[in-house]
Design a protein around this motif. Sequence first.
Motif, PDB file in Angstrom:
ATOM      1  N   SER A  74     -24.126  -3.995 -18.890  1.00 43.22           N
ATOM      2  CA  SER A  74     -22.420  -3.921 -18.225  1.00 43.22           C
ATOM      3  C   SER A  74     -21.572  -4.912 -18.285  1.00 43.22           C
ATOM      4  O   SER A  74     -20.602  -5.081 -19.305  1.00 43.22           O
ATOM      5  CB  SER A  74     -22.897  -2.973 -17.097  1.00 43.22           C
TER       6      SER A  74
ATOM      7  N   GLY B 117     -21.436   2.284 -18.091  1.00 41.31           N
ATOM      8  CA  GLY B 117     -22.069   1.010 -17.669  1.00 41.31           C
ATOM      9  C   GLY B 117     -24.032   1.064 -17.998  1.00 41.31           C
ATOM     10  O   GLY B 117     -23.949   2.191 -18.932  1.00 41.31           O
ATOM     11  N   ARG B 118     -24.224   0.647 -18.505  1.00 41.40           N
ATOM     12  CA  ARG B 118     -25.749   0.414 -19.500  1.00 41.40           C
ATOM     13  C   ARG B 118     -26.714   0.965 -18.285  1.00 41.40           C
ATOM     14  O   ARG B 118     -27.962   0.195 -18.640  1.00 41.40           O
ATOM     15  CB  ARG B 118     -25.592  -1.050 -20.622  1.00 41.40           C
ATOM     16  N   GLY B 119     -27.031   0.825 -17.341  1.00 41.37           N
ATOM     17  CA  GLY B 119     -27.684   0.704 -16.517  1.00 41.37           C
ATOM     18  C   GLY B 119     -28.527   1.741 -16.539  1.00 41.37           C
ATOM     19  O   GLY B 119     -29.934   2.605 -16.270  1.00 41.37           O
TER      20      GLY B 119
ATOM     21  N   GLY C  53     -35.261  -1.205  -9.033  1.00 40.03           N
ATOM     22  CA  GLY C  53     -34.321  -1.594 -10.254  1.00 40.03           C
ATOM     23  C   GLY C  53     -33.290   0.224  -9.314  1.00 40.03           C
ATOM     24  O   GLY C  53     -32.294  -0.299  -9.687  1.00 40.03           O
ATOM     25  N   GLU C  54     -33.600   1.139  -8.893  1.00 39.12           N
ATOM     26  CA  GLU C  54     -32.704   1.697  -7.990  1.00 39.12           C
ATOM     27  C   GLU C  54     -31.695   0.681  -7.310  1.00 39.12           C
ATOM     28  O   GLU C  54     -32.409   0.220  -7.220  1.00 39.12           O
ATOM     29  CB  GLU C  54     -33.195   3.112  -7.072  1.00 39.12           C
ATOM     30  N   GLU C  55     -30.010   0.960  -6.737  1.00 40.89           N
ATOM     31  CA  GLU C  55     -29.287   0.017  -6.663  1.00 40.89           C
ATOM     32  C   GLU C  55     -29.756   0.149  -5.116  1.00 40.89           C
ATOM     33  O   GLU C  55     -29.496  -1.130  -4.463  1.00 40.89           O
ATOM     34  CB  GLU C  55     -28.275   0.485  -6.600  1.00 40.89           C
TER      35      GLU C  55
ATOM     36  N   LYS D 113     -15.804   1.264 -11.113  1.00 40.12           N
ATOM     37  CA  LYS D 113     -16.576   1.156 -10.215  1.00 40.12           C
ATOM     38  C   LYS D 113     -15.901  -0.735  -9.455  1.00 40.12           C
ATOM     39  O   LYS D 113     -16.279  -0.247  -8.383  1.00 40.12           O
ATOM     40  CB  LYS D 113     -17.738   0.755 -10.242  1.00 40.12           C
TER      41      LYS D 113
ATOM     42  N   TYR E 264     -40.582   0.017  -9.819  1.00 42.67           N
ATOM     43  CA  TYR E 264     -39.694   0.658 -10.229  1.00 42.67           C
ATOM     44  C   TYR E 264     -38.481   0.585  -9.497  1.00 42.67           C
ATOM     45  O   TYR E 264     -37.574   0.651  -9.898  1.00 42.67           O
ATOM     46  CB  TYR E 264     -40.520   1.810 -11.344  1.00 42.67           C
TER      47      TYR E 264
ATOM     48  N   ASP F 216     -33.691  -5.419 -13.265  1.00 46.97           N
ATOM     49  CA  ASP F 216     -35.137  -5.203 -13.029  1.00 46.97           C
ATOM     50  C   ASP F 216     -35.620  -4.722 -14.519  1.00 46.97           C
ATOM     51  O   ASP F 216     -36.599  -4.804 -14.637  1.00 46.97           O
ATOM     52  CB  ASP F 216     -35.007  -4.108 -12.029  1.00 46.97           C
ATOM     53  N   GLU F 217     -34.902  -3.751 -14.764  1.00 45.52           N
ATOM     54  CA  GLU F 217     -35.173  -3.120 -16.552  1.00 45.52           C
ATOM     55  C   GLU F 217     -36.954  -2.504 -16.115  1.00 45.52           C
ATOM     56  O   GLU F 217     -37.782  -3.436 -16.622  1.00 45.52           O
ATOM     57  CB  GLU F 217     -35.327  -4.662 -18.002  1.00 45.52           C
ATOM     58  N   SER F 218     -36.880  -1.946 -15.589  1.00 44.21           N
ATOM     59  CA  SER F 218     -38.019  -1.322 -15.552  1.00 44.21           C
ATOM     60  C   SER F 218     -38.178  -0.062 -15.969  1.00 44.21           C
ATOM     61  O   SER F 218     -39.440   0.689 -16.119  1.00 44.21           O
ATOM     62  CB  SER F 218     -38.740  -1.009 -14.031  1.00 44.21           C
TER      63      SER F 218
ATOM     64  N   VAL G 259     -23.339  -3.273  -7.581  1.00 47.14           N
ATOM     65  CA  VAL G 259     -24.436  -3.121  -8.229  1.00 47.14           C
ATOM     66  C   VAL G 259     -23.947  -2.616 -10.319  1.00 47.14           C
ATOM     67  O   VAL G 259     -23.510  -2.030 -10.083  1.00 47.14           O
ATOM     68  CB  VAL G 259     -25.416  -2.539  -8.221  1.00 47.14           C
ATOM     69  N   ASN G 260     -24.060  -3.751 -10.658  1.00 50.32           N
ATOM     70  CA  ASN G 260     -23.919  -3.434 -12.107  1.00 50.32           C
ATOM     71  C   ASN G 260     -25.119  -3.891 -13.140  1.00 50.32           C
ATOM     72  O   ASN G 260     -26.363  -4.870 -12.607  1.00 50.32           O
ATOM     73  CB  ASN G 260     -22.711  -4.434 -12.780  1.00 50.32           C
ATOM     74  N   ASN G 261     -25.521  -3.337 -14.307  1.00 52.03           N
ATOM     75  CA  ASN G 261     -25.972  -3.844 -15.423  1.00 52.03           C
ATOM     76  C   ASN G 261     -26.032  -4.937 -15.834  1.00 52.03           C
ATOM     77  O   ASN G 261     -24.917  -5.404 -16.224  1.00 52.03           O
ATOM     78  CB  ASN G 261     -26.569  -2.461 -15.804  1.00 52.03           C
TER      79      ASN G 261
ATOM     80  N   ASN H 106     -28.007  -6.120 -11.760  1.00 46.80           N
ATOM     81  CA  ASN H 106     -29.472  -5.076 -11.793  1.00 46.80           C
ATOM     82  C   ASN H 106     -30.232  -5.305 -13.340  1.00 46.80           C
ATOM     83  O   ASN H 106     -30.020  -5.693 -14.638  1.00 46.80           O
ATOM     84  CB  ASN H 106     -29.711  -3.673 -11.675  1.00 46.80           C
TER      85      ASN H 106
HETATM   86  C1  LIG Z   1     -35.520   4.842 -10.203  1.00 46.20           C
HETATM   87  C2  LIG Z   1     -34.509   3.537 -10.721  1.00 46.20           C
HETATM   88  C3  LIG Z   1     -34.601   3.016 -11.242  1.00 46.20           C
HETATM   89  C4  LIG Z   1     -33.454   2.244 -11.711  1.00 46.20           C
HETATM   90  N1  LIG Z   1     -34.082   0.987 -12.873  1.00 46.20           N
HETATM   91  C5  LIG Z   1     -33.177   0.319 -12.812  1.00 46.20           C
HETATM   92  C6  LIG Z   1     -33.521  -0.335 -13.747  1.00 46.20           C
HETATM   93  O1  LIG Z   1     -34.114  -1.541 -13.646  1.00 46.20           O
HETATM   94  N2  LIG Z   1     -31.759  -1.778 -14.214  1.00 46.20           N
HETATM   95  C7  LIG Z   1     -31.138  -0.798 -14.022  1.00 46.20           C
HETATM   96  O2  LIG Z   1     -29.718  -1.768 -14.157  1.00 46.20           O
HETATM   97  N3  LIG Z   1     -30.281   0.764 -13.845  1.00 46.20           N
HETATM   98  C8  LIG Z   1     -32.107   1.121 -13.047  1.00 46.20           C
HETATM   99  N4  LIG Z   1     -31.345   1.913 -12.278  1.00 46.20           N
HETATM  100  C9  LIG Z   1     -30.199   2.217 -12.518  1.00 46.20           C
HETATM  101  C10 LIG Z   1     -29.064   1.561 -10.904  1.00 46.20           C
HETATM  102  O3  LIG Z   1     -29.415   2.484  -9.487  1.00 46.20           O
HETATM  103  C11 LIG Z   1     -27.561   1.708 -10.914  1.00 46.20           C
HETATM  104  O4  LIG Z   1     -27.023   2.783 -10.961  1.00 46.20           O
HETATM  105  C12 LIG Z   1     -27.453   1.041 -12.025  1.00 46.20           C
HETATM  106  O5  LIG Z   1     -27.929  -0.577 -11.791  1.00 46.20           O
HETATM  107  C13 LIG Z   1     -26.028   0.247 -12.020  1.00 46.20           C
HETATM  108  O6  LIG Z   1     -26.284  -0.402 -13.340  1.00 46.20           O
HETATM  109  P1  LIG Z   1     -24.427   0.171 -14.379  1.00 46.20           P
HETATM  110  O7  LIG Z   1     -23.272   0.978 -13.163  1.00 46.20           O
HETATM  111  O8  LIG Z   1     -23.842  -1.360 -14.580  1.00 46.20           O
HETATM  112  O9  LIG Z   1     -24.962   0.541 -15.000  1.00 46.20           O
HETATM  113  C14 LIG Z   1     -31.953   2.393 -11.562  1.00 46.20           C
HETATM  114  C15 LIG Z   1     -31.701   4.299 -10.749  1.00 46.20           C
HETATM  115  C16 LIG Z   1     -33.151   4.679 -10.298  1.00 46.20           C
HETATM  116  C17 LIG Z   1     -32.787   5.823  -9.928  1.00 46.20           C
END
Ligand SMILES: Cc1cc2nc3c(=O)[nH]c(=O)nc-3n(C[C@H](O)[C@H](O)[C@H](O)COP(=O)(O)O)c2cc1C
Length: 444
Positions: A217, A56-58, A177-179, A67, A174, A88-90, A212-214, A86
């Motif tokens: 990803s 995952g690229r998140g 963006g946490e899932e 997953k 921000y 939200d890219e913050s 939840v995926n970025n 996801n």
């Molecule tokens: C505080 C916080 C902010 C996050 N912000 C983002 C975000 O903006 N974009 C994102 O893809 N993942 C973010 N994540 C990670 C997500 O919780 C989640 O792991 C992710 O979206 C999973 O996608 P992936 O498995 O494709 O990487 C954040 C996690 C935390 C703890």
Amino acid sequence: MSGHETYLLDRTRTAASHTLEVYRASGGYQTIERVLKQPITPLEIIDEMKASGLRGRGGAGFPTGLKWSFMPDRATDQRPRYMAVNADESEPGTCKDRVLMEEDPHGLLEGCLIAAWAMGLEGVYIYIRGEYLECHRRMQGALDEARAAGLVGSDILGSGFSCEINVHPGAGAYICGEETGLMESLEGKRGPPRPKPPFPAGFGLWGNPTTVNNVESIFNVPFIIERGAEWFKNIGVDTSPGNFLCGISGHVEKPGVYELPLGLSAKTIVEEFAGGVWQGRQLKAWIPGGSSTGFVAGSLIDTPMDHNSIKAIGSMFGTGAMVILDETACIVEASLVLARFYEHESCGQCSQCREGTQWLTQILARLESGAGTLEDVDMLEHIAGGMTPGKTICALSDAAAIPLQVALSHFRGEFEAHAGAGCCPVTDQSKVPVTDQSEVKAQP
Ligand SMILES: Cc1cc2nc3c(=O)[nH]c(=O)nc-3n(C[C@H](O)[C@H](O)[C@H](O)COP(=O)(O)O)c2cc1C
Ligand code: SF4
């Protein structure tokens, strides 16, 4: 290094790359058509995703196929199921998903459709950072085009498979963006994260199974299914295959978003792609993958940009967003900037995070002003140690503490040089007032 294979950004080099016409002209939507018409079974898709090794690229680098396989079996669980993308890219420094959504929104939609077929989803929600107005406009435009072409909604391409896709603006925080915070926000509430377990695959959106995926990803999915896991694994390194979008910013001549194979050395990225450290200055420090991954010493710039190699130097690959600091930067000041961000964004549910982020800001402000002491440096380490690892509901506390721990391990001498110095010994405080006196006077 030049001439490496690219695929993620190829279409973005075409004019009007965001339109259905251009997407289709480049073979777009042929993969979902093949998947639905042959058909390729959901299990086969999940197995191919697992075999590809896509991480995952998140931020956390969790394997995407694995997953997906956590979603419960339809035979024993008939609840509706969803995916939240996801967008939200913050994470400070990160700006790659924006490029994909603005320039190639149909690529993301096709990835969503394949994921929907593989996991048997009723609906997909693309949760887009609130400030990303153009992304929202482009994604909505692409969605309207795709729906009109029979690619989204009921009986997609006459296959009998139905799935709705919606785009949703983020809430400007921000933490959304946490899932689990994202899911709270999508449900129309404030976004404080939920305790885990239960995990989203068992109890996600409206209490239903959710993945939840970025964005990046999901964007990889059509390429992997079209070209195969073996093709994907031949790019990058064994433990981190594929290309990644490297957003590089800070003190470089050519900041931007570059598509690069995982495992390329950070030095090559800075020198050959980003044009080197700006104005011919020396490199002092670099953040490997977004603000949560901390300031690493410039001497480690030869490190390959992949998950395991960055972990081996005490940091994390994160979102692959590099931030470069030149020799004039003050690490204490830069740490203060980050600490303020995390203090502001903490949702306040956990005392370690709520209080810890404030204390870190106050002590860093005192040190940066030159009024701090050597005990303050020890105190920073002590407080950060109380905030991580895994002591809180979500990882924001870790994200706030780890950068400071990384900075202290690489630049402790610079923190100590600030103690009792009367001003910042690196930047000229009389010219650049970076501290807020109320922070300096506060006594944690
Ligand atoms: C505080 C916080 C902010 C996050 N912000 C983002 C975000 O903006 N974009 C994102 O893809 N993942 C973010 N994540 C990670 C997500 O919780 C989640 O792991 C992710 O979206 C999973 O996608 P992936 O498995 O494709 O990487 C954040 C996690 C935390 C703890
Ligand atoms: S770690 Fe921080 S942001 Fe996460 S739930 Fe706890 S207080 Fe909120």
